[in-house]
Design an enzyme around this catalytic site. Structure first.
Site, PDB file in Angstrom:
ATOM      1  N   PRO A  68       0.806  -1.223   0.000  1.00 50.11           N
ATOM      2  CA  PRO A  68       0.000   0.000   0.000  1.00 50.11           C
ATOM      3  C   PRO A  68       0.838   1.272   0.000  1.00 50.11           C
ATOM      4  O   PRO A  68       1.829   1.383   0.736  1.00 50.11           O
ATOM      5  CB  PRO A  68      -0.823  -0.130   1.286  1.00 50.11           C
ATOM      6  CG  PRO A  68      -0.952  -1.589   1.487  1.00 50.11           C
ATOM      7  CD  PRO A  68       0.350  -2.177   1.022  1.00 50.11           C
ATOM      8  N   CYS A  69       0.411   2.236  -0.817  1.00 48.77           N
ATOM      9  CA  CYS A  69       1.194   3.452  -1.023  1.00 48.77           C
ATOM     10  C   CYS A  69       0.656   4.658  -0.261  1.00 48.77           C
ATOM     11  O   CYS A  69       1.327   5.698  -0.202  1.00 48.77           O
ATOM     12  CB  CYS A  69       1.262   3.796  -2.512  1.00 48.77           C
ATOM     13  SG  CYS A  69      -0.332   4.290  -3.223  1.00 48.77           S
ATOM     14  N   GLN A  70      -0.549   4.555   0.319  1.00 52.10           N
ATOM     15  CA  GLN A  70      -1.161   5.740   0.933  1.00 52.10           C
ATOM     16  C   GLN A  70      -0.297   6.338   2.035  1.00 52.10           C
ATOM     17  O   GLN A  70      -0.304   7.550   2.248  1.00 52.10           O
ATOM     18  CB  GLN A  70      -2.544   5.397   1.501  1.00 52.10           C
ATOM     19  CG  GLN A  70      -3.554   4.980   0.451  1.00 52.10           C
ATOM     20  CD  GLN A  70      -3.607   3.464   0.293  1.00 52.10           C
ATOM     21  OE1 GLN A  70      -2.625   2.778   0.533  1.00 52.10           O
ATOM     22  NE2 GLN A  70      -4.749   2.944  -0.113  1.00 52.10           N
ATOM     23  N   TRP A  72       2.775   6.754   2.095  1.00 45.90           N
ATOM     24  CA  TRP A  72       3.951   7.464   1.590  1.00 45.90           C
ATOM     25  C   TRP A  72       3.614   8.504   0.536  1.00 45.90           C
ATOM     26  O   TRP A  72       4.458   9.322   0.172  1.00 45.90           O
ATOM     27  CB  TRP A  72       4.926   6.461   0.962  1.00 45.90           C
ATOM     28  CG  TRP A  72       5.035   5.192   1.739  1.00 45.90           C
ATOM     29  CD1 TRP A  72       4.479   3.980   1.437  1.00 45.90           C
ATOM     30  CD2 TRP A  72       5.710   5.010   2.986  1.00 45.90           C
ATOM     31  NE1 TRP A  72       4.764   3.061   2.413  1.00 45.90           N
ATOM     32  CE2 TRP A  72       5.529   3.656   3.362  1.00 45.90           C
ATOM     33  CE3 TRP A  72       6.455   5.852   3.812  1.00 45.90           C
ATOM     34  CZ2 TRP A  72       6.060   3.140   4.528  1.00 45.90           C
ATOM     35  CZ3 TRP A  72       6.985   5.326   4.978  1.00 45.90           C
ATOM     36  CH2 TRP A  72       6.783   3.988   5.318  1.00 45.90           C
TER      37      TRP A  72
END
Length: 306
Positions: A68-70, A72
């Protein structure tokens, strides 16, 4: 045949790309029910629906993780390791279970950026780049002989979209980044434009980068970028205000359809996304463009088909 496990598999963008190299998927792990339904109808699998922390993970030659990228993303609060959506610890656990020869991960470039107030002296968990350098890369160095990372733009590899992402790799030997194939000037192929990708009709143009356009040529449109003959801006998981992109013809305008956004990501036509419109938009915008997964894995595996 080279076997592969994917975690945080989403709607299957990376799975499509890796399948081009004839990797044999032994598990595609995804928690979102709509994305799992998409994977199944697309003929990808075997699909393991559920939390990666609890999922049974077989051993495999390759582990791909689009964690998951949220936590960063520059578009969010950038809580990093403090964000409950930080999927890196779960990814490390998966590495230890799968025991891959090669590991590849994809994430937003914000993972490599220091916070503005970072003086490099605090705990690594307080800053995305400090966490990247002091935790993520170090975790990989404890498990693999060689570790590296690249920031790549999808448009440089023939995808009709500027989409910069960081790709992290680890394995038994050093590897070189994939050679850029598209661009201006010295490159053998020009960028693939929005017009080519969407087969726009005569007179249609695509604009993006501002608020709701009214009529082409008005003052309100002058801050817009004409994307018609160039790659699109990044396809996002949610609409950001009225930034578009918009298709305009004479005095009419409309937002790009979900099918058009999927084409800009490189999905096959009529790909069977499941769920509500917002769910489909998230699946499309969060995906790894299939060709990028193929390009990256080909470089990691030394340019050979698996």
């Amino acid at each position: 045949m080279t076997t592969c496990v994917e975690i945080f598999a989403g709607a299957g963008g990376s799975a499509i790309g890796l399948s081009k190299l004839k990797l044999k998927h032994v598990a595609l792990v995804e928690q979102n029910p709509d994305a799992c339904a998409t994977l199944r109808e697309a003929g990808l699998g075997p699909v393991v629906e559920g939390d990666v922390r609890k999922a049974p993970l077989p051993e495999a030659d390759v582990l791909w993780a689009s964690f998951p990228c949220q936590a960063w993303s520059a578009a969010g609060k950038r809580k990093g390791a403090a964000d409950e959506r930080n999927g890196w610890p779960w990814t490390v656990d998966a590495i230890d279970k799968v025991k891959p020869t090669w590991f590849v991960a994809e994430n937003v470039c914000g993972l490599t950026f220091h916070r503005k107030d970072c003086d490099r002296s605090g705990a690594p968990e307080e800053c995305p780049a400090c966490y990247f350098e002091g935790v993520i890369l170090e975790d990989l160095r404890e498990r693999f002989d060689h570790v590296g990372w690249w920031v790549l733009d999808a448009a440089d590899y023939g995808i009709p979209q500027h989409r910069k992402r960081v790709f992290i790799w680890a394995g038994p030997k050093p590897v070189s980044p994939p050679q850029t194939s598209h661009g201006h000037g010295m490159f053998s192929h020009p960028y693939v434009s929005v017009s080519e990708a969407l087969n726009l009709s005569c007179g249609e143009r695509v604009i993006g980068g501002g608020s709701n356009p009214r009529k082409p040529g008005r003052a309100q449109d002058r801050t817009y970028t004409d994307l018609t003959n160039r790659p699109s801006t990044t396809v996002t998981a949610v609409r950001i205000g009225n930034a578009g992109p918009w298709v305009t013809l004479d005095e009419e305008r409309r937002l790009l359809t979900l099918s058009e956004l999927a084409l800009l990501q490189g999905f096959p036509e009529a790909y069977p996304f499941h769920g509500s419109s917002s769910s489909k938009r998230r699946q499309i915008g969060n995906a790894v463009p299939p060709k990028m997964a193929e390009v990256v894995m080909r470089a990691v595996l030394g340019g050979k088909h698996a």
